[in-house]
Design a protein around this motif. Sequence first.
Motif, short mmCIF file in Angstrom:
data_model
loop_
_atom_site.label_atom_id
_atom_site.label_comp_id
_atom_site.label_asym_id
_atom_site.label_seq_id
_atom_site.Cartn_x
_atom_site.Cartn_y
_atom_site.Cartn_z
N GLY A 248 0.79 -1.23 0.00
CA GLY A 248 0.00 0.00 0.00
C GLY A 248 0.82 1.27 0.00
O GLY A 248 0.27 2.36 -0.21
N TYR A 249 2.12 1.17 0.22
CA TYR A 249 2.99 2.34 0.24
C TYR A 249 3.79 2.45 -1.06
O TYR A 249 4.84 3.09 -1.10
N LEU A 256 6.56 2.51 -8.74
CA LEU A 256 5.62 1.48 -8.30
C LEU A 256 4.20 2.01 -8.16
O LEU A 256 3.24 1.27 -8.33
N GLY A 257 4.08 3.29 -7.83
CA GLY A 257 2.76 3.87 -7.62
C GLY A 257 1.86 3.85 -8.85
O GLY A 257 0.64 3.95 -8.72
N MET A 361 -3.95 -1.87 -4.30
CA MET A 361 -4.91 -2.40 -5.26
C MET A 361 -4.29 -2.34 -6.65
O MET A 361 -3.98 -1.25 -7.15
N ALA A 362 -4.08 -3.49 -7.26
CA ALA A 362 -3.47 -3.55 -8.59
C ALA A 362 -4.52 -3.26 -9.65
O ALA A 362 -5.72 -3.49 -9.46
N ALA A 425 0.20 -3.81 -15.43
CA ALA A 425 -0.79 -2.85 -15.89
C ALA A 425 -0.74 -1.59 -15.03
O ALA A 425 -0.54 -1.66 -13.81
N SER A 426 -0.89 -0.43 -15.66
CA SER A 426 -0.84 0.85 -14.96
C SER A 426 -2.24 1.43 -14.81
O SER A 426 -3.11 1.26 -15.68
N TRP A 427 -2.44 2.13 -13.71
CA TRP A 427 -3.69 2.86 -13.51
C TRP A 427 -3.68 4.13 -14.36
O TRP A 427 -2.61 4.69 -14.62
#
Length: 476
Positions: A248-249, A256-257, A361-362, A425-427
Amino acid sequence: MTDVEPNPMQPLRTLSLWMDQLDEPLCARPALRNDLDVDVCIIGAGYTGLWTAYYLKRQAPQLNIAVIEAQIAGFGASGRNGGWLMGNLLGEDRLLGTLSPQQRRASIDLLHGIPDEVHHVLQSEGIDCDYRKGGVLYCAARYPEQERSLRAYLDDLYRQGMTEDDYRWLSPEQLGSQLRVSNAFGAIYSPHTATIQPAKLVRGLARAVEALGVSIYENTPAIDWQPSEVRTPLAQIRCQWMVPAVEGYAASLPPLGKHQLPVQSLLVATEPLPEATWEQIGLSKGQAFSESSRQVTYGQRTADNRLVFGARGGYRFGGRLRENFNLDEHEVELRRYLFGELFPQLKQVRITHTWGGNLGMARRFRPHMLCDRQRGIALAGGYGGEGVGATNLGGRTLAALILNQHNELTAQPWVLDNRPLSSLASWPPEPCRWLGYNAIIQSFVHEDRTLANPASAPWRRRLAISVADFMEGFMH
């Protein structure tokens, strides 16, 4: 040495009921002050990082492993979760969908074996974390649509290759022998879940890996990381392998975010309840329980006879971490309302602890265990709130990948071997993330309010379900 406080507003013991229950001093291990050369550097002394260190050191004791932690072991989700040790993985139905029936069954058995594997380690290492394998009860209780959705879910599980030994329907009478909730329509029972005291597990794991020869440095944040090198405030670490175990961090370690959003889950705990009250409720074997709504509720009876109950939290614009988990009145009362609907005798019970945590959350709700061999990076995450058990599988798998093993662990569809970080996959960028996530959550809240109101017209109920179904599909 005095207790270390991450900020003056929240001493460590107030992070959660679990941290408050610890009978050990919460003293930080010394920070890293001198440069290091190691085989493996693990960022984060939570479940993923510690399980990875444990299985690496057990199989390859010659490895020099260092774990760095920004606060203390258990500061993050590992010391704040709801204590469900589940034998499954988020989205496993989609992950296993392309496998043959034989492969699928083998993967299911691997997942279902997680609680027993953890129990084996607990016994081997002498870790007491109130482990009780009583299974889990997914209840239909607050409105009749829950029974229909649960029965459809059970049918889908059977189509995937599960059997009644894995998941079975309980009538209201059968449910009542384990858990007595108001207006029950029935439940699904699975034996593949245990409940634990989460902070005792993470703190015990930290001591176990230290005893194996792993170095843990606390109050040592990673302020920059590159392949083979991590920079901390006072020193640098050079390594052959890097394991960013931050879940979560993830936003604190770009990039990574882009691949994991920090979302929150919020919990409350009651005062210890008298045995007479528990005789009315049940849960005598340490069962976990949930009521089947998209609010994502979860609860357990603790070893000291409290009810711990949690439900989905939120997402903050820009993926900002929530640091203050002093729940406001609305957040507390929503959870009181939800458990009070199940247990009317608890509507006025005293709540002694409220807390929450950030979880990862991926994108497409797809957990991952990735090994980038070219850059020497191995990571696992995207557990979506089901990480207490999944992290054990993640730690075993990362250890196998780093040791270049080819086995059942590394052959799973959630494993991305010899793949770059960019393959995750990226948000989408803001404001799309914030608008999309909150629109989805609001559709779930609207559905729950509509269905919980017995006066809602049938067409309103159907519309609320349809909108929530559409939005949930959009998430995937």
